[in-house]
Design a protein around this motif. Structure first.
Motif, PDB file in Angstrom:
ATOM      1  N   SER A 195      52.738  52.545  42.446  1.00  0.00           N
ATOM      2  CA  SER A 195      52.946  51.526  43.242  1.00  0.00           C
ATOM      3  C   SER A 195      52.178  50.064  42.473  1.00  0.00           C
ATOM      4  O   SER A 195      52.497  49.011  42.942  1.00  0.00           O
ATOM      5  CB  SER A 195      52.518  51.619  44.578  1.00  0.00           C
ATOM      6  OG  SER A 195      51.030  51.724  44.516  1.00  0.00           O
ATOM      7  N   ALA A 196      51.437  50.368  41.439  1.00  0.00           N
ATOM      8  CA  ALA A 196      50.704  49.415  40.869  1.00  0.00           C
ATOM      9  C   ALA A 196      51.691  48.307  40.101  1.00  0.00           C
ATOM     10  O   ALA A 196      52.599  48.668  39.416  1.00  0.00           O
ATOM     11  CB  ALA A 196      49.543  49.877  39.447  1.00  0.00           C
ATOM     12  N   GLU A 197      51.544  47.044  40.318  1.00  0.00           N
ATOM     13  CA  GLU A 197      51.970  46.170  39.490  1.00  0.00           C
ATOM     14  C   GLU A 197      51.470  45.857  38.148  1.00  0.00           C
ATOM     15  O   GLU A 197      49.970  45.990  38.035  1.00  0.00           O
ATOM     16  CB  GLU A 197      52.333  44.834  40.347  1.00  0.00           C
ATOM     17  CG  GLU A 197      53.083  44.966  41.346  1.00  0.00           C
ATOM     18  CD  GLU A 197      53.540  43.503  42.276  1.00  0.00           C
ATOM     19  OE1 GLU A 197      53.966  42.542  41.469  1.00  0.00           O
ATOM     20  OE2 GLU A 197      53.469  43.379  43.275  1.00  0.00           O
ATOM     21  N   ILE A 198      52.058  45.613  37.029  1.00  0.00           N
ATOM     22  CA  ILE A 198      51.520  45.587  35.822  1.00  0.00           C
ATOM     23  C   ILE A 198      51.775  44.273  35.315  1.00  0.00           C
ATOM     24  O   ILE A 198      53.292  43.941  35.050  1.00  0.00           O
ATOM     25  CB  ILE A 198      51.854  46.716  34.859  1.00  0.00           C
ATOM     26  CG1 ILE A 198      51.363  47.980  35.424  1.00  0.00           C
ATOM     27  CG2 ILE A 198      51.380  46.664  33.249  1.00  0.00           C
ATOM     28  CD1 ILE A 198      51.886  49.143  34.769  1.00  0.00           C
ATOM     29  N   LEU A 201      47.245  45.899  41.099  1.00  0.00           N
ATOM     30  CA  LEU A 201      47.565  45.127  40.025  1.00  0.00           C
ATOM     31  C   LEU A 201      46.890  45.197  38.460  1.00  0.00           C
ATOM     32  O   LEU A 201      45.454  45.454  39.001  1.00  0.00           O
ATOM     33  CB  LEU A 201      47.397  43.592  40.329  1.00  0.00           C
ATOM     34  CG  LEU A 201      47.902  42.743  39.175  1.00  0.00           C
ATOM     35  CD1 LEU A 201      49.340  42.694  38.738  1.00  0.00           C
ATOM     36  CD2 LEU A 201      47.334  41.055  39.379  1.00  0.00           C
ATOM     37  N   VAL A 202      47.484  45.530  37.768  1.00  0.00           N
ATOM     38  CA  VAL A 202      46.833  46.024  36.288  1.00  0.00           C
ATOM     39  C   VAL A 202      47.313  44.557  35.457  1.00  0.00           C
ATOM     40  O   VAL A 202      48.519  44.630  35.266  1.00  0.00           O
ATOM     41  CB  VAL A 202      47.194  47.243  35.727  1.00  0.00           C
ATOM     42  CG1 VAL A 202      46.352  47.278  34.177  1.00  0.00           C
ATOM     43  CG2 VAL A 202      46.560  48.179  36.651  1.00  0.00           C
ATOM     44  N   MET A 245      38.254  43.471  38.942  1.00  0.00           N
ATOM     45  CA  MET A 245      37.336  44.756  37.939  1.00  0.00           C
ATOM     46  C   MET A 245      37.842  44.812  36.579  1.00  0.00           C
ATOM     47  O   MET A 245      39.283  44.630  36.327  1.00  0.00           O
ATOM     48  CB  MET A 245      37.448  46.002  38.712  1.00  0.00           C
ATOM     49  CG  MET A 245      36.847  46.168  39.905  1.00  0.00           C
ATOM     50  SD  MET A 245      36.983  47.866  40.880  1.00  0.00           S
ATOM     51  CE  MET A 245      38.785  47.746  41.244  1.00  0.00           C
ATOM     52  N   SER A 246      36.881  45.315  35.608  1.00  0.00           N
ATOM     53  CA  SER A 246      37.160  45.496  33.950  1.00  0.00           C
ATOM     54  C   SER A 246      36.147  45.817  33.630  1.00  0.00           C
ATOM     55  O   SER A 246      35.032  46.046  34.100  1.00  0.00           O
ATOM     56  CB  SER A 246      37.751  44.211  33.536  1.00  0.00           C
ATOM     57  OG  SER A 246      36.793  43.427  33.141  1.00  0.00           O
ATOM     58  N   MET A 258      42.312  45.104  38.253  1.00  0.00           N
ATOM     59  CA  MET A 258      41.560  45.170  37.258  1.00  0.00           C
ATOM     60  C   MET A 258      42.326  44.398  35.832  1.00  0.00           C
ATOM     61  O   MET A 258      43.561  44.477  35.721  1.00  0.00           O
ATOM     62  CB  MET A 258      41.397  46.588  36.815  1.00  0.00           C
ATOM     63  CG  MET A 258      42.538  47.599  36.775  1.00  0.00           C
ATOM     64  SD  MET A 258      42.837  47.997  35.090  1.00  0.00           S
ATOM     65  CE  MET A 258      41.150  48.434  34.223  1.00  0.00           C
ATOM     66  N   ILE A 259      41.767  44.620  34.674  1.00  0.00           N
ATOM     67  CA  ILE A 259      42.199  44.039  33.549  1.00  0.00           C
ATOM     68  C   ILE A 259      41.924  44.990  32.452  1.00  0.00           C
ATOM     69  O   ILE A 259      40.649  45.391  32.321  1.00  0.00           O
ATOM     70  CB  ILE A 259      41.499  42.546  33.269  1.00  0.00           C
ATOM     71  CG1 ILE A 259      41.791  41.440  34.436  1.00  0.00           C
ATOM     72  CG2 ILE A 259      42.115  42.131  31.813  1.00  0.00           C
ATOM     73  CD1 ILE A 259      41.126  40.388  34.305  1.00  0.00           C
TER      74      ILE A 259
END
Length: 224
Positions: free
Chosen positions: A193-196, A164-165, A39-40, A141-142
């Motif tokens: 917990s999101a990875e970036i 993930l972002v 998503m983005s 998402m981006i």
């Protein structure tokens, strides 16, 4: 005095959709297919980043891509031309989202037999797609540098539901007032917990790390 009857209805209006999403997740897992929902906002570089990471993965995995847009098949054609993988364009008739039932129908038409990884390139929107479970195993998402480091504050749900972002277009950092530390801080406050992963599809920076993340998530689903 007239008595007014009051009832409480606590049923989750998304309950049926959640069940549909779980069903699709299980069906894909049963076929050894890992599905990633991407998503983005429009113009974040989603199609370009996906094309770059697919080219890093396709020698080891069979990959399919389903692109969602209101009209046209531009993105599906771009991915197919840049990567050579099989693609499907989903035109959703003007809606701002795609849900699990719509995704399942697309999966049935696309055919996922023989695939290892199925990528759903969701419609460009930072609001609606975050509200609907597509049946994917993981969400990402981006956020692009030109959009600004305050987007997590403005669209908290989107950043909260993603595993993930990607922070994309980091090659443009000198041209924009984007504070990487602030952006990461906003994201982590919403979703610890999101990875970036900061990336640039143009220079290739961060793309190997992005590919490794997909491999790590997919390993529990695909054939050994």
């Amino acid at each position: 005095m007239t008595e007014i009857k009051v009832i409480e209805i606590n049923e989750n209006i998304f309950e049926g959709m959640e069940a549909e999403a779980d069903k699709l997740r299980n069906e894909l897992a049963g076929k050894n297919v890992f599905m990633l929902n991407v998503m983005s906002s429009p113009g974040s570089g989603k199609t370009t980043a996906l094309g770059a990471v697919i080219n890093l993965l396709k020698k080891d995995y069979e990959i399919g891509v389903m692109d969602v847009d209101i009209r046209t098949c531009i993105d599906a054609k771009r991915v197919a031309e840049k990567t050579g993988v099989r693609t499907l364009q989903i035109n959703n008739g003007g809606l701002c989202h795609i849900d699990a039932d719509m995704t399942r129908r697309a999966v049935r038409d696309f055919g996922v037999e023989g695939l290892d990884i199925l990528i759903l390139e969701n419609i460009g929107n930072l609001v609606c797609p975050a509200e609907f479970d597509t049946g994917a195993h993981k969400n990402m998402m981006i956020l692009s540098v030109p959009e600004g480091d305050d987007k997590p504050l403005k669209y908290p749900l989107m950043f909260s539901v993603c595993d993930l972002v990607l922070i994309s277009k980091i090659d443009t950092l000198p041209a924009f007032d984007f504070d990487m530390e602030k952006a990461v801080g906003h994201i982590k406050k919403l979703n610890p917990s999101a990875e970036i992963i900061p990336v640039s599809a143009r220079t290739g920076e961060g793309m190997e790390e992005f590919a490794d993340w997909i491999k790590k998530q997919a390993k529990d689903y695909i054939r050994g």
